[in-house]
Write an enzyme that holds these catalytic residues in place. Structure first.
Site, mmCIF file in Angstrom:
data_model
loop_
_atom_site.group_PDB
_atom_site.id
_atom_site.type_symbol
_atom_site.label_atom_id
_atom_site.label_comp_id
_atom_site.label_asym_id
_atom_site.label_seq_id
_atom_site.Cartn_x
_atom_site.Cartn_y
_atom_site.Cartn_z
ATOM 1 N N GLU A 1 0.818 -1.281 -0.026
ATOM 2 C CA GLU A 1 -0.040 -0.056 0.094
ATOM 3 C C GLU A 1 1.034 1.236 -0.179
ATOM 4 O OE1 GLU A 1 -3.000 0.440 3.141
ATOM 5 O OE2 GLU A 1 -3.542 2.549 1.962
ATOM 6 N N ASP B 1 -0.890 -5.371 2.812
ATOM 7 C CA ASP B 1 -1.398 -4.201 3.433
ATOM 8 C C ASP B 1 -0.952 -4.233 4.894
ATOM 9 O OD1 ASP B 1 -2.517 -1.991 4.597
ATOM 10 O OD2 ASP B 1 -4.533 -2.463 3.819
ATOM 11 N N ILE C 1 -1.070 -2.512 7.642
ATOM 12 C CA ILE C 1 -2.340 -2.288 8.537
ATOM 13 C C ILE C 1 -3.582 -1.753 7.741
ATOM 14 C CG2 ILE C 1 -3.109 -0.588 10.316
ATOM 15 C CD1 ILE C 1 -0.411 0.254 11.174
ATOM 16 N N ASP C 2 -4.354 -2.758 7.836
ATOM 17 C CA ASP C 2 -5.740 -2.386 6.980
ATOM 18 C C ASP C 2 -6.716 -1.864 8.023
ATOM 19 O OD1 ASP C 2 -7.512 -2.588 4.690
ATOM 20 O OD2 ASP C 2 -8.559 -3.885 6.101
ATOM 21 N N THR D 1 -6.118 1.654 9.066
ATOM 22 C CA THR D 1 -5.225 2.654 9.704
ATOM 23 C C THR D 1 -6.018 3.597 10.935
ATOM 24 O OG1 THR D 1 -3.585 2.235 8.190
ATOM 25 C CG2 THR D 1 -3.536 4.416 9.308
ATOM 26 N N ASP E 1 -6.140 -4.255 -0.219
ATOM 27 C CA ASP E 1 -7.223 -4.244 0.918
ATOM 28 C C ASP E 1 -7.973 -5.603 0.943
ATOM 29 O OD1 ASP E 1 -6.978 -1.681 1.730
ATOM 30 O OD2 ASP E 1 -8.528 -1.228 0.072
HETATM 31 P P1 2AM Z 1 -6.553 1.244 5.010
HETATM 32 O O1 2AM Z 1 -6.953 1.357 6.479
HETATM 33 O O2 2AM Z 1 -5.374 0.028 4.742
HETATM 34 O O3 2AM Z 1 -6.612 2.430 4.237
HETATM 35 C C1 2AM Z 1 -12.461 0.775 5.254
HETATM 36 O O4 2AM Z 1 -13.717 0.848 4.751
HETATM 37 C C2 2AM Z 1 -11.711 0.145 4.441
HETATM 38 O O5 2AM Z 1 -11.279 1.289 3.424
HETATM 39 C C3 2AM Z 1 -10.238 -0.183 4.847
HETATM 40 O O6 2AM Z 1 -9.744 -1.429 4.268
HETATM 41 C C4 2AM Z 1 -9.309 0.823 4.391
HETATM 42 O O7 2AM Z 1 -7.941 0.416 4.248
HETATM 43 C C5 2AM Z 1 -9.781 1.283 3.180
HETATM 44 N N1 2AM Z 1 -9.607 2.542 2.616
HETATM 45 C C6 2AM Z 1 -9.501 3.880 3.510
HETATM 46 N N2 2AM Z 1 -9.120 4.809 2.973
HETATM 47 C C7 2AM Z 1 -9.340 4.507 1.609
HETATM 48 C C8 2AM Z 1 -9.074 5.148 0.323
HETATM 49 N N3 2AM Z 1 -8.904 6.416 0.255
HETATM 50 N N4 2AM Z 1 -9.102 4.489 -0.721
HETATM 51 C C9 2AM Z 1 -9.395 3.105 -0.756
HETATM 52 N N5 2AM Z 1 -9.416 2.387 0.477
HETATM 53 C C10 2AM Z 1 -9.353 3.108 1.490
HETATM 54 CA CA CA Z 2 -3.457 0.408 5.046
#
Ligand code: 2AM
Ligand code: CA
Length: 265
Positions: A75, A91, A93-94, A96, A218
């Site tokens: 990511e 990823d 941290i999924d 974050t 993700d």
């Molecule tokens: P992340 O924490 O790795 O960014 C939450 O609904 C999900 O959406 C999580 O898997 C999160 O992953 C992802 N996510 C958060 N912001 C995003 C973005 N700007 N574009 C795509 N995915 C996103």
């Molecule tokens: Ca992430």
């Protein structure tokens, strides 16, 4: 257990488990003892922390040590291309945003694709001590126990999950879908980790899940885990947005139809 390219997937899974445990130990330690350094990315609520970056570094180092010729997609660093048939999708941290708030709903997600087909994946929550994993054709597991999707075929009594990624855009496409679906089901949850949502479908906690505009990192591992648990995954395009739907086979058609009705409102 060898796949078509001669890689032993049991060995691969043992390696993944070691790497993920190492990363999880670092994340637990960091959250307890460290002042998080938070930066923004594309917009003011799109966050990355030093722990995301360091976790990614740990995983990349582990992969490079064990499989130096393999490519890696992450990511935070993008594609580290070694022109290989083997691609690791990570990823660190999924979830974050959850992580930053100390809300125990984030995961480490890692998958191995061989010539574009996901062969192995693990999603690990350091906070829930839940380790979901699967290898292609061999079923899905949670902490050593086989898991399968639910058998619920009726939308009315189902518990679904969804998410709102990219919350930088105030007019989120999913709000229309959410308000359409909420009166059709027993409940809708929003955990903030797409990887865990897919695993929660795999473990039958949720009957189904949908979300827009997710990235490969993700969902790569979670999608294999859900499919190996008997789930169905559908990815389709709605205008400019990609829509991911995951549920048990009995419910796929009904869920898809209901979701797509949302567009007509
Ligand atoms: P992340 O924490 O790795 O960014 C939450 O609904 C999900 O959406 C999580 O898997 C999160 O992953 C992802 N996510 C958060 N912001 C995003 C973005 N700007 N574009 C795509 N995915 C996103
Ligand atoms: Ca992430």
């Amino acid at each position: 257990m060898r796949n078509s390219e001669g890689l032993n997937l049991n060995d691969v899974m043992n390696e993944i488990e070691k790497w993920v445990e190492l990363t999880a130990a670092y994340q637990r330690e960091a959250l307890q003892h460290q002042q998080l350094q938070v930066q923004t990315k594309a917009y003011d609520t799109d966050f990355v922390t030093d722990v995301d970056l360091k976790s990614e570094e740990i995983l990349i180092k582990c992969i490079h040590e064990t499989y130096p010729e393999h490519s890696i997609l992450t990511e935070e660093r993008g594609m580290l291309d070694r022109q290989s048939d083997y691609l690791w999708v990570i990823d660190p941290i999924d979830g974050t945003t959850n992580f930053i708030h100390g809300f125990p709903m984030s995961s480490i997600s890692i998958a191995l694709q061989v010539k574009g087909v996901t062969q192995a994946g693990m999603v690990y929550s350091p906070w829930l001590a839940m380790k979901f994993y699967a290898t292609k054709g061999k079923g899905a597991y949670l902490n050593g126990k086989r898991i399968t999707v639910s058998q619920t075929s009726e939308l009315r009594i189902s518990l679904l999950a969804t998410g709102f990624p990219g919350a930088g855009s105030r007019e989120h496409i999913n709000l229309v879908y959410f308000s359409h679906m909420i009166s059709k089901v027993s409940g809708i949850r929003r955990t903030g980790s797409a990887a865990l949502d897919l695993c929660f479908v795999a473990a039958s906690y949720f009957d189904g899940y949908w979300e827009f505009d997710l990235n490969d990192w993700d969902i790569c591992a979670g999608a294999l885990i859900a499919e190996e648990a008997g789930g169905r995954l559908l990815q389709t395009q709605v205008g400019q947005h990609s829509l991911t739907i995951c549920c048990n086979g009995q419910m796929l058609e009904t869920l898809q139809r209901s979701l797509l009705e949302s567009q007509e409102i």
